[in-house]
Motif scaffolding. Structure first.
Motif, PDB file in Angstrom:
ATOM      1  N   LYS A  72       0.809  -1.214   0.000  1.00  0.00           N
ATOM      2  CA  LYS A  72       0.000   0.000   0.000  1.00  0.00           C
ATOM      3  C   LYS A  72       0.848   1.274   0.000  1.00  0.00           C
ATOM      4  O   LYS A  72       0.305   2.376  -0.110  1.00  0.00           O
ATOM      5  N   ARG A  74       3.178   7.934   1.224  1.00  0.00           N
ATOM      6  CA  ARG A  74       1.737   7.802   1.438  1.00  0.00           C
ATOM      7  C   ARG A  74       1.357   6.323   1.471  1.00  0.00           C
ATOM      8  O   ARG A  74       1.803   5.537   0.631  1.00  0.00           O
ATOM      9  N   LYS A 122      -1.778   4.166   0.991  1.00  0.00           N
ATOM     10  CA  LYS A 122      -3.149   4.210   0.496  1.00  0.00           C
ATOM     11  C   LYS A 122      -3.958   3.097   1.167  1.00  0.00           C
ATOM     12  O   LYS A 122      -3.583   1.930   1.147  1.00  0.00           O
ATOM     13  N   LEU A 163      -4.270  13.144   1.036  1.00  0.00           N
ATOM     14  CA  LEU A 163      -4.819  11.992   1.744  1.00  0.00           C
ATOM     15  C   LEU A 163      -6.333  11.926   1.654  1.00  0.00           C
ATOM     16  O   LEU A 163      -7.016  12.934   1.804  1.00  0.00           O
ATOM     17  N   ASP A 203      -6.461   7.071   4.182  1.00  0.00           N
ATOM     18  CA  ASP A 203      -5.031   7.075   3.876  1.00  0.00           C
ATOM     19  C   ASP A 203      -4.230   7.647   5.040  1.00  0.00           C
ATOM     20  O   ASP A 203      -4.781   8.234   5.974  1.00  0.00           O
TER      21      ASP A 203
END
Length: 274
Positions: free
Chosen positions: A194, A201, A203, A232, A236
């Motif tokens: 992810k 980041r 996700k 985001l 997230d």
């Protein structure tokens, strides 16, 4: 939710108590894995209740998953925060990890009741254990990391480490070494698939929840708030990593304490003058 003293009275291991500001105290188990299984379950029950109040969202599914994964068995240190009224108002904990050859403290689930956010209580607790860990690291850099969608958390890292040592940066690319640390951390969190390493980041970091916060907090820096809103979604998060060094961080913590003492002295003088 039981009072703090009622909760811990039967525990086989008593916590170390640390003084914080405003009459609050931190209670530390280091490490918590030696607690009896029933006592760990009591902690999970208290965590479900205080975190639901802190985030304004049902945290039962989150703590069900974390307890099944052995959250308390893996932590280096775990803390509850409680007040003079014996009410549990916050919690935190961290893991000491090696990522890409660097010592990194990963701050795990952390929160405090809404009325106590931005009061410096949690920052004061962080300051105490950061000093211990910095002295342990000696001349080597120490990284602190957290998975978060909260701009307030990012700003705390930013204030301690500075713009050029906090990642993701608002204005600079994430260095390759920090990206590799992010990859290893995401894999350790079982979210390697992810992670977008160049942006740090994650996700769908909280895809086992509808959203971590009922209402997303904001800090007092509009640039940080805007950055989080732009990058985001509600489920997230960023992996935020900050590089700390013993001289620089000690200077920051010392000047912060001095500034607080000076503000207190000025307030007392003004009260006397009135």
């Amino acid at each position: 939710m039981p009072s703090f003293s009622a909760l811990v009275r039967p525990f086989n291991i008593k916590p170390t108590l640390l003084p914080l500001s405003r009459g609050y105290r931190g209670a530390c188990w280091a490490p918590p894995f030696a607690l009896d299984a029933s006592h760990k379950q009591a902690i999970y029950g208290a965590l479900r209740e205080v975190s639901t109040l802190a985030f304004g969202a049902d945290m039962a599914p989150y703590w069900r998953d974390r307890s099944l994964d052995g959250y308390l068995d893996k932590l280096t240190r775990f803390y509850f925060i409680h007040g003079a009224d014996d009410r549990i108002v916050g919690w935190t904990g961290y893991h000491r990890l090696m990522l890409a050859g660097q010592t990194c403290l990963y701050l795990d689930s952390t929160g405090v009741l809404p009325e106590l956010q931005n009061t410096g209580i949690m920052t004061g607790l962080f300051s105490q254990f950061l000093l211990v860990e910095l002295l342990r690291a000696g001349p080597r850099d120490l990284y602190v990391a957290m998975r978060t969608e909260n701009p307030v958390v990012y700003q705390s890292f930013y204030k301690v480490a500075g713009e050029h040592n906090t990642f993701p940066s608002l204005s600079m690319p994430v260095p390759d070494k920090v990206q590799e640390m992010g990859r290893q951390l995401a894999a350790w969190l079982k979210q390697g698939d992810k992670l977008e390493a160049p942006s740090l980041r994650v996700k769908g970091a909280y895809d086992n929840l509808d959203a971590l916060y009922g209402e997303l907090p904001t800090c007092d820096d509009d640039n940080i708030n805007r950055y989080f809103r732009q990058h985001l979604r509600p489920v997230d998060a960023f992996l935020v990593l900050a590089r700390l060094s013993l001289p620089g961080t000690l200077f920051f913590l010392t000047t912060r304490k001095l500034g607080r003492a000076l503000r207190g002295s000025r307030a007392r003088a003004e009260r006397k003058a009135a």
